[in-house]
Scaffold this motif. Sequence first.
Motif, mmCIF file in Angstrom:
data_model
loop_
_atom_site.group_PDB
_atom_site.id
_atom_site.type_symbol
_atom_site.label_atom_id
_atom_site.label_comp_id
_atom_site.label_asym_id
_atom_site.label_seq_id
_atom_site.Cartn_x
_atom_site.Cartn_y
_atom_site.Cartn_z
ATOM 1 N N SER A 32 10.118 2.754 40.836
ATOM 2 C CA SER A 32 10.958 1.738 40.218
ATOM 3 C C SER A 32 10.646 1.579 38.735
ATOM 4 O O SER A 32 9.603 2.023 38.260
ATOM 5 N N ARG A 100 12.935 -4.090 44.766
ATOM 6 C CA ARG A 100 13.023 -4.961 45.942
ATOM 7 C C ARG A 100 12.253 -4.331 47.097
ATOM 8 O O ARG A 100 12.492 -3.184 47.434
ATOM 9 N N CYS A 102 12.557 -4.746 50.152
ATOM 10 C CA CYS A 102 13.481 -4.398 51.213
ATOM 11 C C CYS A 102 14.889 -4.704 50.708
ATOM 12 O O CYS A 102 15.057 -5.380 49.708
ATOM 13 N N ILE A 103 15.884 -4.239 51.431
ATOM 14 C CA ILE A 103 17.274 -4.417 50.987
ATOM 15 C C ILE A 103 17.628 -5.880 50.797
ATOM 16 O O ILE A 103 18.296 -6.252 49.834
ATOM 17 N N GLU A 104 17.161 -6.716 51.689
ATOM 18 C CA GLU A 104 17.522 -8.138 51.638
ATOM 19 C C GLU A 104 16.492 -8.980 50.896
ATOM 20 O O GLU A 104 16.613 -10.197 50.823
ATOM 21 N N CYS A 105 15.468 -8.334 50.344
ATOM 22 C CA CYS A 105 14.404 -9.073 49.657
ATOM 23 C C CYS A 105 14.789 -9.353 48.208
ATOM 24 O O CYS A 105 15.535 -8.577 47.602
#
Length: 120
Positions: A32, A100, A102-105
């Motif tokens: 990242s 992130r 995770c995807i939803e984090c």
Amino acid sequence: QVRPVESGGGSVQAGGSLRLSCAASGRILSRSDVTWYRQVTGKTRELVAGISGAGSTNYADSVKGRFTISRDSAKNTVDLQMNSLEPEDTAVYYCYSSARPCIECPPLGWGLGTQVTVSS
């Protein structure tokens, strides 16, 4: 909340060196964009150096030739090697990543900073 963690700050004399590290859980920083900023009390936080997920780097003009940003794959950190330190480098140094876990984090965001003090 998961956030980056900075380490390596301290007090040195002008001309000395310090190595800062930015760490986060797992290998998230290895792929990242990560940026180091610094802030002096009462002043705007300024960009110091950044490294993209692909490995390209950029630096503030004030630190070019003195600071080097890099990834340490063994430690899963993004490090800032600071040489030829000057009193003007005194600041709190922050690590920032939009990665992130995770995807939803939510993104990692800002660390809490590490103090660098350079005496003349």
